[in-house]
Design a protein around this motif. Structure first.
Motif, PDB file in Angstrom:
ATOM      1  N   LEU A 193      -2.731   0.569  -6.310  1.00  0.00           N
ATOM      2  CA  LEU A 193      -2.925   0.470  -4.772  1.00  0.00           C
ATOM      3  C   LEU A 193      -1.472   0.307  -4.083  1.00  0.00           C
ATOM      4  CD1 LEU A 193      -6.511  -0.705  -4.583  1.00  0.00           C
ATOM      5  CD2 LEU A 193      -5.790   1.521  -4.602  1.00  0.00           C
ATOM      6  N   THR A 194      -1.002  -0.724  -4.369  1.00  0.00           N
ATOM      7  CA  THR A 194       0.300  -1.075  -3.797  1.00  0.00           C
ATOM      8  C   THR A 194       1.219   0.103  -3.888  1.00  0.00           C
ATOM      9  OG1 THR A 194      -0.453  -3.487  -4.350  1.00  0.00           O
ATOM     10  CG2 THR A 194       2.068  -2.942  -3.541  1.00  0.00           C
TER      11      THR A 194
ATOM     12  N   HIS B  50       1.298   2.941 -13.852  1.00  0.00           N
ATOM     13  CA  HIS B  50       0.007   2.022 -14.118  1.00  0.00           C
ATOM     14  C   HIS B  50      -1.187   3.017 -13.827  1.00  0.00           C
ATOM     15  CE1 HIS B  50       2.114  -1.559 -13.469  1.00  0.00           C
ATOM     16  NE2 HIS B  50       2.744  -1.362 -12.765  1.00  0.00           N
TER      17      HIS B  50
ATOM     18  N   ARG C 233      -5.512  -2.324 -10.948  1.00  0.00           N
ATOM     19  CA  ARG C 233      -5.646  -1.988  -9.543  1.00  0.00           C
ATOM     20  C   ARG C 233      -4.774  -2.060  -8.475  1.00  0.00           C
ATOM     21  NH1 ARG C 233     -11.363  -4.308  -7.306  1.00  0.00           N
ATOM     22  NH2 ARG C 233      -9.977  -6.290  -7.579  1.00  0.00           N
ATOM     23  N   ALA C 234      -4.379  -3.319  -8.361  1.00  0.00           N
ATOM     24  CA  ALA C 234      -3.440  -3.736  -7.346  1.00  0.00           C
ATOM     25  C   ALA C 234      -2.136  -2.896  -7.493  1.00  0.00           C
ATOM     26  CB  ALA C 234      -3.064  -5.539  -7.610  1.00  0.00           C
ATOM     27  N   GLN C 235      -1.516  -2.922  -8.850  1.00  0.00           N
ATOM     28  CA  GLN C 235      -0.335  -2.025  -8.817  1.00  0.00           C
ATOM     29  C   GLN C 235      -0.599  -0.671  -8.389  1.00  0.00           C
ATOM     30  OE1 GLN C 235      -2.007  -4.108 -11.077  1.00  0.00           O
ATOM     31  NE2 GLN C 235      -0.233  -5.083 -12.258  1.00  0.00           N
TER      32      GLN C 235
ATOM     33  N   ARG D 126       4.554 -11.973 -15.133  1.00  0.00           N
ATOM     34  CA  ARG D 126       4.142 -11.342 -13.930  1.00  0.00           C
ATOM     35  C   ARG D 126       4.945 -10.186 -13.307  1.00  0.00           C
ATOM     36  NH1 ARG D 126       3.477 -16.884 -12.577  1.00  0.00           N
ATOM     37  NH2 ARG D 126       5.495 -17.014 -11.427  1.00  0.00           N
TER      38      ARG D 126
ATOM     39  N   TRP E  23       4.399  -5.715 -13.123  1.00  0.00           N
ATOM     40  CA  TRP E  23       4.483  -4.708 -12.236  1.00  0.00           C
ATOM     41  C   TRP E  23       5.688  -3.816 -12.565  1.00  0.00           C
ATOM     42  CZ3 TRP E  23       1.716  -4.349  -7.265  1.00  0.00           C
ATOM     43  CH2 TRP E  23       0.811  -5.274  -7.092  1.00  0.00           C
TER      44      TRP E  23
END
Length: 264
Positions: A93-94, A75, A89-91, A28, A32
């Motif tokens: 955008l965050t 990313h 996507r999450a990485q 995990r 990231w």
């Protein structure tokens, strides 16, 4: 009678499950934060060297924006390489949102920093084009990345309200080291045993030694060490990647000390 229950640790995982739980956490985290030890030296060296000219509170959001911006671009380039946006996507955008929020007060109070944006855009475009072409590991791509990092040596004094040109000598020396490291690391890992790459790396380091010491004799010992490294270590047996990365961090500290003490 029921079978005896295995003892569980306070976190709720049995002893047998702990290795799997640790591996899951590690996966995990790697999803990231990329496990690239040497890249942190690249990101931090010019920034820290630029602090020699003065420190301001805006340097805190600048650092946050710089690091999260790089993570967002990392990313983003994974998306370019794999075509799987949902995977990152999450990485994207965050980290992208964090970068924008952190840099907002910096640009608002130092609007002149916006002049650096075209340089970053061009260099990032080089990364995108080469990654799309399957050349993300090329020396040109690496040198484009270290050029972006080197700009921070000029951005940091400008963020403190000083003339950005104060950081030009530091940026040039940092670039000479970082670009040389791109070539050197290639001779140690992917192109280990390649005479051509060893010659190119050695010639670059020799040129960097001559060019830097012509203006700043103080750097003779540092760049002499870098040249010796480029000449000797690639001719030896292949080293583990982790050892190469850790040694780069150590060498970066030597270079950082030289940059902080260098008369400019």
């Amino acid at each position: 009678m029921s079978a005896p229950r295995r003892s569980a640790d306070p976190r709720g995982a049995s002893p047998a499950d702990r290795p799997r739980t640790a591996r899951a956490r590690s996966r995990r985290l790697r999803a990231w934060i990329p496990p690239q030890h040497g890249v942190w030296a690249m990101l931090l060296l010019p920034y820290l060297a630029g602090l020699r000219f003065g420190v301001a509170w805006l340097h805190v959001p600048l650092l946050l924006g710089w690091l999260t911006g790089w993570l967002a671009s990392y990313h983003l380039l994974l998306w370019v390489k794999t075509g799987r946006f949902l995977r990152v996507r999450a990485q994207v955008l965050t980290f992208g949102a964090t970068c924008a929020a952190a840099l907002l007060p910096v640009v608002a109070l130092r609007p002149g920093l916006a002049w650096f944006a075209p340089a970053f855009a061009v260099l990032l475009a080089v990364n995108v084009v080469l990654t799309r072409a399957g050349q993300e590991r090329s020396s040109v791509n690496g040198i484009a990345s270290v050029t972006m990092a080197s700009l921070m040596a000029m951005i940091v004094p400008a963020t403190a309200g000083l003339d950005w040109r104060l950081g030009v000598p530091v940026a040039l020396v940092a670039w000479a080291y970082l670009a040389g490291s791109v070539l050197y690391v290639k001779t140690m890992i992917r192109e280990h045993g390649s005479l051509l790459h060893r010659v190119v790396s050695a010639l670059f380091h020799a040129a960097a030694l001559v060019a830097t010491t012509a203006y700043w004799p103080w750097l003779a010992a540092t760049f002499g060490l870098l040249l010796a490294r480029a000449l000797i270590l690639p001719a030896r047996a292949r080293l583990r990647v982790a050892i190469i990365g850790a040694s780069e961090v150590g060498v970066s500290l030597v270079v950082l000390a030289s940059l902080l003490l260098m008369p400019v």
